[in-house]
Motif scaffolding. Structure first.
Motif, PDB file in Angstrom:
ATOM      1  N   GLY A   1       0.983  -1.127  -0.016  1.00 25.17           N
ATOM      2  CA  GLY A   1      -0.028   0.457   0.267  1.00 25.17           C
ATOM      3  C   GLY A   1       1.015   1.277   0.218  1.00 25.17           C
ATOM      4  O   GLY A   1       0.845   2.396  -0.434  1.00 25.17           O
ATOM      5  N   GLU A   2       1.753   1.093   0.965  1.00 23.64           N
ATOM      6  CA  GLU A   2       2.833   2.474   0.767  1.00 23.64           C
ATOM      7  C   GLU A   2       3.039   2.178  -0.671  1.00 23.64           C
ATOM      8  O   GLU A   2       3.731   3.628  -0.979  1.00 23.64           O
ATOM      9  CB  GLU A   2       4.066   2.544   1.872  1.00 23.64           C
ATOM     10  CG  GLU A   2       3.215   2.454   3.522  1.00 23.64           C
ATOM     11  CD  GLU A   2       4.314   2.311   4.396  1.00 23.64           C
ATOM     12  OE1 GLU A   2       5.556   1.743   3.875  1.00 23.64           O
ATOM     13  OE2 GLU A   2       4.151   1.787   5.422  1.00 23.64           O
TER      14      GLU A   2
ATOM     15  N   GLY B   1       1.756   9.310  -6.237  1.00 23.94           N
ATOM     16  CA  GLY B   1       1.581  10.287  -5.984  1.00 23.94           C
ATOM     17  C   GLY B   1       2.822  10.923  -6.661  1.00 23.94           C
ATOM     18  O   GLY B   1       2.707  12.182  -7.427  1.00 23.94           O
ATOM     19  N   MET B   2       4.213  10.552  -7.082  1.00 20.23           N
ATOM     20  CA  MET B   2       5.095  10.665  -7.747  1.00 20.23           C
ATOM     21  C   MET B   2       4.910  10.930  -9.043  1.00 20.23           C
ATOM     22  O   MET B   2       4.766  11.748 -10.228  1.00 20.23           O
ATOM     23  CB  MET B   2       6.248   9.728  -8.234  1.00 20.23           C
ATOM     24  CG  MET B   2       6.961  10.222  -8.792  1.00 20.23           C
ATOM     25  SD  MET B   2       7.767  11.882  -8.476  1.00 20.23           S
ATOM     26  CE  MET B   2       8.620  11.488  -7.189  1.00 20.23           C
TER      27      MET B   2
ATOM     28  N   PHE C   1     -10.926   6.218  -0.479  1.00 18.87           N
ATOM     29  CA  PHE C   1      -9.862   6.532  -1.511  1.00 18.87           C
ATOM     30  C   PHE C   1      -8.802   5.364  -1.856  1.00 18.87           C
ATOM     31  O   PHE C   1      -8.382   5.807  -1.266  1.00 18.87           O
ATOM     32  CB  PHE C   1      -9.267   7.662  -0.756  1.00 18.87           C
ATOM     33  CG  PHE C   1      -8.509   8.465  -2.033  1.00 18.87           C
ATOM     34  CD1 PHE C   1      -8.951   9.544  -2.316  1.00 18.87           C
ATOM     35  CD2 PHE C   1      -6.804   8.119  -2.415  1.00 18.87           C
ATOM     36  CE1 PHE C   1      -7.701  10.530  -3.490  1.00 18.87           C
ATOM     37  CE2 PHE C   1      -6.320   8.661  -3.600  1.00 18.87           C
ATOM     38  CZ  PHE C   1      -6.925   9.646  -4.136  1.00 18.87           C
ATOM     39  N   ASN C   2      -9.090   4.955  -2.904  1.00 22.14           N
ATOM     40  CA  ASN C   2      -8.700   3.477  -3.492  1.00 22.14           C
ATOM     41  C   ASN C   2      -8.073   4.661  -5.280  1.00 22.14           C
ATOM     42  O   ASN C   2      -8.214   5.013  -5.615  1.00 22.14           O
ATOM     43  CB  ASN C   2      -9.355   2.311  -4.051  1.00 22.14           C
ATOM     44  CG  ASN C   2     -10.650   2.850  -4.676  1.00 22.14           C
ATOM     45  OD1 ASN C   2     -10.835   3.752  -5.736  1.00 22.14           O
ATOM     46  ND2 ASN C   2     -11.998   2.516  -4.379  1.00 22.14           N
ATOM     47  N   LEU C   3      -7.625   3.302  -6.393  1.00 21.42           N
ATOM     48  CA  LEU C   3      -6.864   3.374  -7.135  1.00 21.42           C
ATOM     49  C   LEU C   3      -8.009   3.761  -7.947  1.00 21.42           C
ATOM     50  O   LEU C   3      -6.588   4.564  -8.951  1.00 21.42           O
ATOM     51  CB  LEU C   3      -6.610   2.336  -7.829  1.00 21.42           C
ATOM     52  CG  LEU C   3      -4.744   1.772  -6.413  1.00 21.42           C
ATOM     53  CD1 LEU C   3      -4.184   0.463  -6.944  1.00 21.42           C
ATOM     54  CD2 LEU C   3      -4.137   3.023  -6.670  1.00 21.42           C
ATOM     55  N   THR C   4      -8.857   3.088  -7.546  1.00 20.14           N
ATOM     56  CA  THR C   4     -10.033   3.765  -9.009  1.00 20.14           C
ATOM     57  C   THR C   4     -10.457   5.301  -9.440  1.00 20.14           C
ATOM     58  O   THR C   4     -10.279   6.186  -9.953  1.00 20.14           O
ATOM     59  CB  THR C   4     -11.750   3.578  -8.972  1.00 20.14           C
ATOM     60  OG1 THR C   4     -11.611   3.546  -7.630  1.00 20.14           O
ATOM     61  CG2 THR C   4     -11.458   1.500  -9.100  1.00 20.14           C
TER      62      THR C   4
END
Length: 308
Positions: free
Chosen positions: A126-127, A134-135, A182-185
């Motif tokens: 997850g991290e 974010g990058m 708040f997830n990847l989608t």
């Protein structure tokens, strides 16, 4: 009733009111992100995955309600490949017996359910996802700024960058304020918002540049109003049709894409606002002039003298 292309709305005359509204939304959003923080989903925090196979296609809502009523928290249910393959995500520490426990609950209604796998998604994964995503967003914003600077002028790039940051912060802030998952989608939706907002901004910028070059006046607010009014019908048509599709996704798409549709809806609305009052209106305090886009007579004379 006049067509939209013949309307003459004084957008720049209302820019101070828009700046106040935008600043208020940004303050609330940043405060929510800092103090309430995001409700990160399993993709970012880690948890348990349970995959089961049904004999016939089940109701995902019924599965979710059954598990939540049995004490499981933050349950996410979706089909995985075939309609009979169901992937259940639980935001909790891994228990070797959790797969059998889930299957037992699902079989209680008389359904034919088999356990395929039960495994743990570690927090380290997850991290990594959080850092890499974010990058990726920062890289996307950087490339956008360079593109606008080369295509137009650096003042346009500053306006576009502020508009994109404005849109992203408000979308993320609303998710933090209302503690939406708040997830990847959702992250994918934010990246789509960046593309949508940039496209709208480029259309406005292109018309502003064209109007500055063809206009015989130096009143920048009036020039900007003409350019924005000229693109208003296109902007509203694009935003309106996009919103209709997103509303259909929100109402009919199911829980798995609800937050995706919500993020895009917010992004389209805020992006339409920012393409006018952030990317466009910010060019006034940045002191954009005709000389920024058109060479002065002195520069043209110097270029002619250098020619053989």
């Amino acid at each position: 009733m006049k067509p939209l292309s013949h309307l003459r709305i004084d957008f720049m005359g209302r820019r101070n009111i828009a700046f106040v509204v935008s600043a208020a939304m940004l303050i609330v959003s940043i405060g929510a992100i800092l103090f309430q923080q995001l409700n990160l989903g399993l993709d970012f925090t880690g948890g348990t995955l349970v995959e089961v196979r049904y004999g016939a296609a089940p109701s995902l809502d019924a599965i979710r309600q059954l598990l939540e009523s049995s004490g499981f928290q933050d349950v996410s249910v979706q089909t995985f490949g075939a309609s009979t393959e169901v992937l259940i995500r639980l935001q909790q520490a891994f228990d070797p017996e959790v797969g059998n426990e889930v299957v037992s609950l699902l079989r209680a209604d008389g359904d034919n359910v088999d356990l395929v796998r039960a495994e743990f998604v570690g927090a380290q994964v997850g991290e990594q996802l959080r850092d890499q995503s974010g990058m990726g967003m920062l890289v996307a914003l950087g490339i956008v700024m360079l593109y606008v600077a080369f295509r137009f002028q650096y003042k346009f790039a500053i306006g576009a960058l502020f508009a994109l940051l404005h849109d992203v912060i408000i979308v993320v802030g609303i998710f933090a304020l209302f503690q939406l998952d708040f997830n990847l989608t959702v992250l994918a939706a934010i990246l789509a918002v960046i593309g949508y907002s940039l496209n709208d901004t480029i259309v406005v910028y292109d018309r502003i540049r064209e109007t500055i070059r063809t206009s015989r006046i130096d009143d920048m607010p009036q020039i900007f109003n003409e350019a924005i009014n000229a693109t208003l019908s296109r902007t509203l048509a694009t935003s309106g049709t996009t919103i209709l599709v997103l509303l259909a996704l929100l109402l009919l798409g199911g829980d798995m894409i609800n937050n995706f549709a919500i993020a895009l809806l917010i992004g389209v609305l805020v992006g339409t606002f920012s393409s006018i009052y952030i990317s466009g209106a910010l060019l006034l305090p940045l002191k954009l002039t005709r000389e920024d886009l058109i060479p002065t007579k002195k520069e043209l004379d110097e270029e002619e003298e250098e020619l053989p």
